[in-house]
Design a protein around this motif. Structure first.
Motif, PDB file in Angstrom:
ATOM      1  N   ALA A  83      45.360  28.795  -9.584  1.00  0.00           N
ATOM      2  CA  ALA A  83      46.318  29.161 -10.639  1.00  0.00           C
ATOM      3  C   ALA A  83      46.135  28.204 -11.803  1.00  0.00           C
ATOM      4  CB  ALA A  83      47.753  29.106 -10.124  1.00  0.00           C
ATOM      5  N   ILE A  84      46.305  28.718 -13.023  1.00  0.00           N
ATOM      6  CA  ILE A  84      46.114  27.895 -14.221  1.00  0.00           C
ATOM      7  C   ILE A  84      47.382  27.897 -15.059  1.00  0.00           C
ATOM      8  CG2 ILE A  84      43.614  28.223 -14.312  1.00  0.00           C
ATOM      9  CD1 ILE A  84      44.018  30.399 -16.381  1.00  0.00           C
ATOM     10  N   GLY A  85      47.580  26.809 -15.787  1.00  0.00           N
ATOM     11  CA  GLY A  85      48.720  26.710 -16.679  1.00  0.00           C
ATOM     12  C   GLY A  85      48.480  27.464 -17.970  1.00  0.00           C
ATOM     13  N   PRO A  86      49.522  27.674 -18.785  1.00  0.00           N
ATOM     14  CA  PRO A  86      49.396  28.473 -19.998  1.00  0.00           C
ATOM     15  C   PRO A  86      48.527  27.833 -21.069  1.00  0.00           C
ATOM     16  CG  PRO A  86      51.561  27.440 -19.872  1.00  0.00           C
ATOM     17  CD  PRO A  86      50.904  27.207 -18.556  1.00  0.00           C
ATOM     18  N   ASP A  87      48.267  26.521 -20.972  1.00  0.00           N
ATOM     19  CA  ASP A  87      47.437  25.864 -21.977  1.00  0.00           C
ATOM     20  C   ASP A  87      46.006  25.633 -21.499  1.00  0.00           C
ATOM     21  OD1 ASP A  87      48.282  24.063 -20.068  1.00  0.00           O
ATOM     22  OD2 ASP A  87      48.586  22.399 -21.468  1.00  0.00           O
ATOM     23  N   THR A  88      45.627  26.241 -20.389  1.00  0.00           N
ATOM     24  CA  THR A  88      44.252  26.135 -19.896  1.00  0.00           C
ATOM     25  C   THR A  88      43.349  27.010 -20.757  1.00  0.00           C
ATOM     26  OG1 THR A  88      45.074  25.806 -17.649  1.00  0.00           O
ATOM     27  CG2 THR A  88      42.759  26.405 -17.890  1.00  0.00           C
ATOM     28  N   THR A  89      42.238  26.445 -21.212  1.00  0.00           N
ATOM     29  CA  THR A  89      41.368  27.190 -22.133  1.00  0.00           C
ATOM     30  C   THR A  89      39.975  27.478 -21.579  1.00  0.00           C
ATOM     31  OG1 THR A  89      40.643  25.125 -23.170  1.00  0.00           O
ATOM     32  CG2 THR A  89      42.537  26.246 -24.155  1.00  0.00           C
ATOM     33  N   LYS A  90      39.574  26.786 -20.502  1.00  0.00           N
ATOM     34  CA  LYS A  90      38.212  26.953 -20.014  1.00  0.00           C
ATOM     35  C   LYS A  90      38.153  27.236 -18.519  1.00  0.00           C
ATOM     36  CE  LYS A  90      33.608  24.882 -20.303  1.00  0.00           C
ATOM     37  NZ  LYS A  90      32.802  23.719 -20.802  1.00  0.00           N
ATOM     38  N   LEU A  91      38.890  26.487 -17.729  1.00  0.00           N
ATOM     39  CA  LEU A  91      38.873  26.700 -16.287  1.00  0.00           C
ATOM     40  C   LEU A  91      39.420  28.081 -15.956  1.00  0.00           C
ATOM     41  CD1 LEU A  91      40.201  23.240 -15.048  1.00  0.00           C
ATOM     42  CD2 LEU A  91      37.866  24.110 -14.817  1.00  0.00           C
ATOM     43  N   THR A  92      38.859  28.671 -14.904  1.00  0.00           N
ATOM     44  CA  THR A  92      39.286  30.003 -14.482  1.00  0.00           C
ATOM     45  C   THR A  92      39.598  30.007 -13.002  1.00  0.00           C
ATOM     46  OG1 THR A  92      36.994  30.686 -14.056  1.00  0.00           O
ATOM     47  CG2 THR A  92      37.890  31.142 -16.245  1.00  0.00           C
ATOM     48  N   VAL A  93      40.422  30.957 -12.582  1.00  0.00           N
ATOM     49  CA  VAL A  93      40.739  31.121 -11.165  1.00  0.00           C
ATOM     50  C   VAL A  93      39.460  31.424 -10.393  1.00  0.00           C
ATOM     51  CG1 VAL A  93      41.955  32.578  -9.491  1.00  0.00           C
ATOM     52  CG2 VAL A  93      43.114  31.822 -11.581  1.00  0.00           C
ATOM     53  N   ARG A 143      48.271  20.049  -7.019  1.00  0.00           N
ATOM     54  CA  ARG A 143      48.393  20.242  -8.462  1.00  0.00           C
ATOM     55  C   ARG A 143      47.627  19.106  -9.134  1.00  0.00           C
ATOM     56  NH1 ARG A 143      54.302  20.633 -10.041  1.00  0.00           N
ATOM     57  NH2 ARG A 143      54.256  18.403  -9.636  1.00  0.00           N
ATOM     58  N   SER A 144      46.709  19.461 -10.007  1.00  0.00           N
ATOM     59  CA  SER A 144      45.827  18.474 -10.629  1.00  0.00           C
ATOM     60  C   SER A 144      45.980  18.514 -12.149  1.00  0.00           C
ATOM     61  CB  SER A 144      44.362  18.782 -10.264  1.00  0.00           C
ATOM     62  OG  SER A 144      43.469  17.920 -10.932  1.00  0.00           O
ATOM     63  N   PRO A 145      46.009  17.344 -12.806  1.00  0.00           N
ATOM     64  CA  PRO A 145      46.047  17.350 -14.273  1.00  0.00           C
ATOM     65  C   PRO A 145      44.850  18.115 -14.841  1.00  0.00           C
ATOM     66  CG  PRO A 145      46.439  15.144 -13.423  1.00  0.00           C
ATOM     67  CD  PRO A 145      45.989  15.982 -12.261  1.00  0.00           C
ATOM     68  N   LEU A 146      45.090  18.872 -15.865  1.00  0.00           N
ATOM     69  CA  LEU A 146      44.053  19.706 -16.456  1.00  0.00           C
ATOM     70  C   LEU A 146      42.814  18.895 -16.821  1.00  0.00           C
ATOM     71  CD1 LEU A 146      43.366  22.570 -17.424  1.00  0.00           C
ATOM     72  CD2 LEU A 146      44.471  22.012 -19.596  1.00  0.00           C
ATOM     73  N   GLU A 147      43.023  17.714 -17.450  1.00  0.00           N
ATOM     74  CA  GLU A 147      41.888  16.912 -17.893  1.00  0.00           C
ATOM     75  C   GLU A 147      41.220  16.156 -16.760  1.00  0.00           C
ATOM     76  OE1 GLU A 147      45.645  14.522 -19.020  1.00  0.00           O
ATOM     77  OE2 GLU A 147      45.058  16.583 -18.562  1.00  0.00           O
ATOM     78  N   ASN A 148      41.774  16.250 -15.549  1.00  0.00           N
ATOM     79  CA  ASN A 148      41.181  15.612 -14.374  1.00  0.00           C
ATOM     80  C   ASN A 148      40.555  16.620 -13.431  1.00  0.00           C
ATOM     81  OD1 ASN A 148      43.230  13.571 -15.390  1.00  0.00           O
ATOM     82  ND2 ASN A 148      42.275  12.402 -13.754  1.00  0.00           N
ATOM     83  N   THR A 149      40.417  17.851 -13.889  1.00  0.00           N
ATOM     84  CA  THR A 149      39.865  18.917 -13.063  1.00  0.00           C
ATOM     85  C   THR A 149      38.551  19.369 -13.692  1.00  0.00           C
ATOM     86  OG1 THR A 149      42.151  19.579 -12.574  1.00  0.00           O
ATOM     87  CG2 THR A 149      40.402  21.090 -11.915  1.00  0.00           C
ATOM     88  N   TRP A 150      37.438  19.059 -13.021  1.00  0.00           N
ATOM     89  CA  TRP A 150      36.110  19.216 -13.612  1.00  0.00           C
ATOM     90  C   TRP A 150      35.362  20.368 -12.957  1.00  0.00           C
ATOM     91  CZ3 TRP A 150      34.519  16.100 -17.640  1.00  0.00           C
ATOM     92  CH2 TRP A 150      35.314  14.985 -17.909  1.00  0.00           C
ATOM     93  N   ALA A 151      34.917  21.324 -13.776  1.00  0.00           N
ATOM     94  CA  ALA A 151      34.169  22.465 -13.259  1.00  0.00           C
ATOM     95  C   ALA A 151      32.816  22.022 -12.709  1.00  0.00           C
ATOM     96  CB  ALA A 151      33.967  23.499 -14.363  1.00  0.00           C
ATOM     97  N   LEU A 152      32.428  22.596 -11.567  1.00  0.00           N
ATOM     98  CA  LEU A 152      31.131  22.349 -10.959  1.00  0.00           C
ATOM     99  C   LEU A 152      30.309  23.635 -10.989  1.00  0.00           C
ATOM    100  CD1 LEU A 152      32.255  20.305  -7.812  1.00  0.00           C
ATOM    101  CD2 LEU A 152      31.337  19.397  -9.970  1.00  0.00           C
ATOM    102  N   ASP A 153      29.011  23.506 -11.163  1.00  0.00           N
ATOM    103  CA  ASP A 153      28.105  24.653 -11.154  1.00  0.00           C
ATOM    104  C   ASP A 153      27.803  25.005  -9.698  1.00  0.00           C
ATOM    105  OD1 ASP A 153      26.022  26.466 -11.306  1.00  0.00           O
ATOM    106  OD2 ASP A 153      25.002  25.429 -12.954  1.00  0.00           O
TER     107      ASP A 153
END
Length: 382
Positions: A83-93, A143-153
């Motif tokens: 789940a993502i917050g309303p200000d998430t701009t890049k991360l996706t479910v 629940r993780s801070p948005l800026e502490n959640t890093w997308a992996l390939d």
């Protein structure tokens, strides 16, 4: 096509530290809610540190790393966004992510905490931890801070080598957040390819990561440790490194370090608190050349650095204390692993030796405590 939103249960299983008397217990607790500035992740793998069972057990002594109580422990982890917050701009479910525990205040980056491990030294940091970021990853969801959640390939890291992937399992990826601290330390001291670095001690999970990263960068590594068996395994993993077993005689140990790899450009110390008062750091510093650099990342509690003012001045030495890492370090390490130049998991001789459910937490904590060194990682797989 967007990933379907998974159904999130109202409650979850979690390991909870309620008090020193009760220690860690398995509880059913409310699943965290997502909100602005955060994402909710399903925990896929969470590293079990060697000393956590003792540190949060009834027999624990005084601790330096304070934290709110009660709390859910668990620091280094890999998860999947649900789940993502309303200000998430890049991360996706559905995205595979690294959950970074080094949390900073958004309006003051000097306010710093380690998620579910250390609430920092100031009233502002303790407030941040207690009121918002007290719980970690020994749970089904975090629940993780948005800026502490890093997308992996995921395709690159976990895909088949025949399709251009590196073939890692998800639990093997737990090495990435563990390696972040020492990667930040090596960047902080500006280690370059071709330089010589002394790493002491070099046979724990964190210090071994410094050896692996320095080796991948192209530095010449001298690994110092009193554990001959682990040093032998370390050299099997990284054949180009040099190893030294200190004796406690400062002059002789310095001579042995220099004989093994010449005068060094950099010393990195990653000592645990138990190394307080030991002499090998003095020997390592004594093996530095002119304009050498010293990175202090460990948990030693010595009141003074074992080096004289005159030696610092005469040899033009630089001393840098390094607490954790910067955001750019996390990004850089992920790129290094995804490039394939920094092997992790079985490729580096560090498999996940046990993947344990939350229900088996007592066995898991005992397994992690038995060997904090080089045989591999123990992880919770909720």
């Amino acid at each position: 096509m967007e990933n379907p939103t998974p159904e999130i249960p109202p409650t979850m299983k979690a390991l909870v530290y309620e008090s020193k008397d009760t220690g860690i217990t398995l509880n059913t607790v409310p699943t965290p809610k997502v909100h602005p500035g955060a994402v909710l992740c399903k925990v896929l793998a969470s590293y079990i540190s060697a000393g956590i069972g003792e540190r949060l057990g009834p027999s624990a002594g005084p601790v330096f790393l304070t934290h709110p109580i009660p709390m859910i422990p668990g620091v280094y982890s890999i998860g999947r966004v649900v789940a993502i917050g309303p200000d998430t701009t890049k991360l996706t479910v559905g995205q595979l992510v690294l959950i970074d525990p080094f949390v900073r205040g958004r309006d003051d980056s000097d306010v710093q905490i380690l998620l579910a491990a250390f609430d920092g030294p100031t009233p502002a940091s303790k407030k941040l931890a207690a009121e918002y970021w007290r719980n970690g990853t020994y749970a089904e969801y975090v629940r993780s801070p948005l800026e502490n959640t890093w997308a992996l390939d995921e395709a690159r890291l976990c895909g088949s080598p025949s399709d251009g992937g590196l073939g890692y399992t998800i639990p093997e990826l737990i090495a990435i957040p563990i390696f972040t601290c020492c990667y930040g330390g090596l960047r902080g001291i500006d280690l370059k390819a071709g330089e010589t670095i002394i790493i002491s001690p070099a046979t724990g999970h964190f210090s071994m990561s410094a050896v692996a990263i320095a080796n991948a960068i192209g530095a010449n590594v001298t690994a110092v440790s009193r554990n001959a068996e682990r040093l032998k395994k370390l050299q099997e993993m990284f054949p180009l490194i040099r190893t030294v077993i200190p004796t406690g005689d400062v002059a002789k140990d310095t001579e042995a370090i220099v004989a093994g790899g010449g005068l060094a450009d950099v010393v990195m110390d990653v000592s645990p608190p138990a190394a307080t008062g030991s002499t090998y750091i003095e020997s390592c510093i004594g093996a530095l050349k002119q304009y050498g650099r010293i990175s202090l990342m460990g948990g030693r509690m010595d009141p003074k650095l074992p080096i004289g003012f005159f030696q610092l001045m005469f040899k033009n030495l630089t001393v840098r204390g390094q607490y954790a890492y910067e955001r750019e370090d996390v990004k850089g390490l992920i790129k290094l692993v995804e490039s394939g130049r920094l092997p992790i998991g079985k490729k580096a001789g560090l498999p996940t030796v046990a993947e344990v459910s939350l229900e088996q937490f007592k066995d898991a904590l005992a397994a992690a405590a038995r060997d904090p060194g080089l045989t591999g990682f123990v992880t919770f797989v909720p």
